[in-house]
Every structure is written in structure tokens, then in C-alpha cells.
Scaffold this motif. Structure first.
Motif, PDB file in Angstrom:
ATOM      1  N   VAL A  84       5.491  16.066  -4.064  1.00 35.53           N
ATOM      2  CA  VAL A  84       4.609  14.784  -4.261  1.00 35.53           C
ATOM      3  C   VAL A  84       4.709  14.325  -5.594  1.00 35.53           C
ATOM      4  O   VAL A  84       4.459  15.148  -6.730  1.00 35.53           O
ATOM      5  N   ALA A  85       5.576  13.682  -5.997  1.00 37.56           N
ATOM      6  CA  ALA A  85       4.837  12.793  -7.739  1.00 37.56           C
ATOM      7  C   ALA A  85       4.136  12.270  -8.126  1.00 37.56           C
ATOM      8  O   ALA A  85       3.519  11.462  -7.340  1.00 37.56           O
ATOM      9  N   VAL A  86       3.324  12.876  -9.083  1.00 37.95           N
ATOM     10  CA  VAL A  86       2.554  11.801 -10.033  1.00 37.95           C
ATOM     11  C   VAL A  86       2.793  12.059 -11.449  1.00 37.95           C
ATOM     12  O   VAL A  86       3.146  12.624 -11.758  1.00 37.95           O
ATOM     13  N   TRP A  87       2.528  10.384 -11.291  1.00 37.70           N
ATOM     14  CA  TRP A  87       3.102   9.665 -12.311  1.00 37.70           C
ATOM     15  C   TRP A  87       1.311   8.792 -13.483  1.00 37.70           C
ATOM     16  O   TRP A  87       1.522   7.328 -12.698  1.00 37.70           O
ATOM     17  N   LEU A  88       0.909   9.624 -14.074  1.00 35.05           N
ATOM     18  CA  LEU A  88      -0.280   8.673 -14.331  1.00 35.05           C
ATOM     19  C   LEU A  88      -0.987   9.652 -15.254  1.00 35.05           C
ATOM     20  O   LEU A  88      -0.332  10.574 -15.789  1.00 35.05           O
ATOM     21  N   PRO A  89      -1.806   9.203 -16.103  1.00 35.62           N
ATOM     22  CA  PRO A  89      -2.196   8.985 -17.768  1.00 35.62           C
ATOM     23  C   PRO A  89      -3.083  10.143 -17.619  1.00 35.62           C
ATOM     24  O   PRO A  89      -3.588  10.789 -16.786  1.00 35.62           O
ATOM     25  N   GLY A 112       5.616  12.468 -16.769  1.00 31.41           N
ATOM     26  CA  GLY A 112       4.764  11.915 -17.888  1.00 31.41           C
ATOM     27  C   GLY A 112       4.516  11.095 -18.504  1.00 31.41           C
ATOM     28  O   GLY A 112       5.340  10.045 -17.404  1.00 31.41           O
ATOM     29  N   ALA A 113       3.369  10.712 -18.503  1.00 31.47           N
ATOM     30  CA  ALA A 113       2.596   9.304 -18.320  1.00 31.47           C
ATOM     31  C   ALA A 113       3.496   8.140 -19.707  1.00 31.47           C
ATOM     32  O   ALA A 113       3.668   7.504 -18.696  1.00 31.47           O
ATOM     33  N   ARG A 114       4.119   8.382 -19.951  1.00 31.58           N
ATOM     34  CA  ARG A 114       4.970   7.835 -21.272  1.00 31.58           C
ATOM     35  C   ARG A 114       6.100   7.236 -20.190  1.00 31.58           C
ATOM     36  O   ARG A 114       7.245   6.809 -21.190  1.00 31.58           O
ATOM     37  N   ALA A 115       6.998   8.065 -19.166  1.00 25.84           N
ATOM     38  CA  ALA A 115       7.945   7.831 -18.639  1.00 25.84           C
ATOM     39  C   ALA A 115       8.358   6.428 -18.464  1.00 25.84           C
ATOM     40  O   ALA A 115       7.662   5.385 -18.184  1.00 25.84           O
ATOM     41  N   GLY A 116      10.131   6.165 -18.856  1.00 27.79           N
ATOM     42  CA  GLY A 116      10.495   4.998 -18.671  1.00 27.79           C
ATOM     43  C   GLY A 116      11.064   4.630 -17.119  1.00 27.79           C
ATOM     44  O   GLY A 116      11.168   5.641 -16.023  1.00 27.79           O
ATOM     45  N   ARG A 139       1.758   1.113 -17.177  1.00 18.41           N
ATOM     46  CA  ARG A 139       2.270   0.802 -18.176  1.00 18.41           C
ATOM     47  C   ARG A 139       2.693  -0.495 -17.985  1.00 18.41           C
ATOM     48  O   ARG A 139       4.425  -0.873 -18.005  1.00 18.41           O
ATOM     49  N   ARG A 140       2.235  -1.635 -18.157  1.00 20.36           N
ATOM     50  CA  ARG A 140       1.760  -2.567 -17.960  1.00 20.36           C
ATOM     51  C   ARG A 140       2.562  -3.524 -16.452  1.00 20.36           C
ATOM     52  O   ARG A 140       2.898  -4.886 -17.455  1.00 20.36           O
ATOM     53  N   ARG A 141       3.019  -3.132 -15.647  1.00 12.22           N
ATOM     54  CA  ARG A 141       3.563  -3.475 -14.741  1.00 12.22           C
ATOM     55  C   ARG A 141       3.309  -3.318 -13.485  1.00 12.22           C
ATOM     56  O   ARG A 141       2.726  -1.472 -13.749  1.00 12.22           O
TER      57      ARG A 141
END
Length: 143
Positions: A84-89, A112-116, A139-141
Motif C-alpha cells: 500500500v503506497a502512502v503519499w502524505l505529509p 515522500g510528500a514532495r514527490a513529483g 501538492r495543490r492538485r
């Protein structure tokens, strides 16, 4: 909700003598992070587990929120050992999700929270993550 036991063969990742040394030193035990949080939720439920600015998440709140996340992962069809991928600050939410993942028995792929976009796409493709946990707006989207 209690944590699911480690998948078969998990403990084989470490040489027995290394595991014995770590246990003798007190660095390892059979207690999981979920076990420690549950104990604190019982014994000091209203004490802060996580503080950021004026926001405080108590031990009982962390335990409850992680139960909800675990139930959501299982409800989404995740099984023990799934990725399970977790993409959170950083913040209370990510800690509740990580604890919920432990309780559900899934393996976390941290992003990482800043990943593109390209990095996230690559990590999802290479890891074989079954689910991505993130905010509805990251990330504003919109996700």
C-alpha cells in the motif's frame, strides 16, 4: 483491532545470532508499535500522542483513527502482505495511516510528500502497490 502477525518468513530476514543479540540488548521484542499504542490508549488515553502546533492527537484518538484506516484498507480488498503506497505529509494523519497499515498486515511503500508526478508514477509501477493513500488534494492538485 490488533495487528496481524508478520508474514511467513519475515523473521528469516535477519540471521538468528543478530536477532538474539538485538533481543538480549532489549532492542527487539514481540510487541508491535500497535501493541504499544493500544497500551497507551488503555492506560493514558487522553495524553497527547502527537502534537503539532495547537493540534493534539491523544493516544485513544490515534488508536481509534488507526482502526478506521485498517478497516478501510481491508474493506478496499487489501490482504496481508499487499503493498500500500502512502503519499502524505508529516502529521497526525500519516502516523494513523501507518499504524492502520500495520494493523491490517499490509506493507507500506512510503512516498515522500514532495514527490513529483514522475516519481510517484515510477514508485507505484515498480512497487506493485494495490492502493494509494493520499489526501483528496495533494501538492495543490486534486487526486
Amino acid at each position: 483491532m490488533t495487528a496481524v502477525p508478520a508474514p511467513e518468513g519475515f523473521r528469516d530476514l535477519f540471521a538468528p545470532e543478530v536477532a538474539a543479540e538485538y533481543r538480549a540488548a532489549g532492542w527487539w521484542s514481540d510487541r508491535t508499535f500497535a501493541d504499544h499504542v493500544a497500551e497507551h490508549a488503555r492506560t493514558i488515553p487522553d495524553r497527547p500522542a502527537y502534537v503539532i502546533g495547537d493540534h493534539r492527537l491523544t493516544w485513544s484518538g490515534l488508536d481509534r483513527q488507526s482502526d478506521l484506516h485498517a478497516a478501510a484498507l481491508v474493506g478496499a480488498g487489501c490482504e496481508v502482505g499487499d503493498r500500500v503506497a502512502v503519499w502524505l505529509p508529516d502529521g497526525p494523519a500519516v502516523h494513523a495511516v501507518l499504524l492502520g497499515a500495520e494493523k491490517a498486515g499490509v506493507t507500506v511503500v512510503g512516498i515522500g510528500a514532495r514527490a513529483g508526478d514522475r516519481e510517484v508514477t515510477q514508485l507505484l509501477a515498480k512497487s506493485g502497490a494495490a492502493v494509494l493513500v493520499t489526501h483528496a488534494r495533494q501538492r495543490r492538485r486534486d487526486m
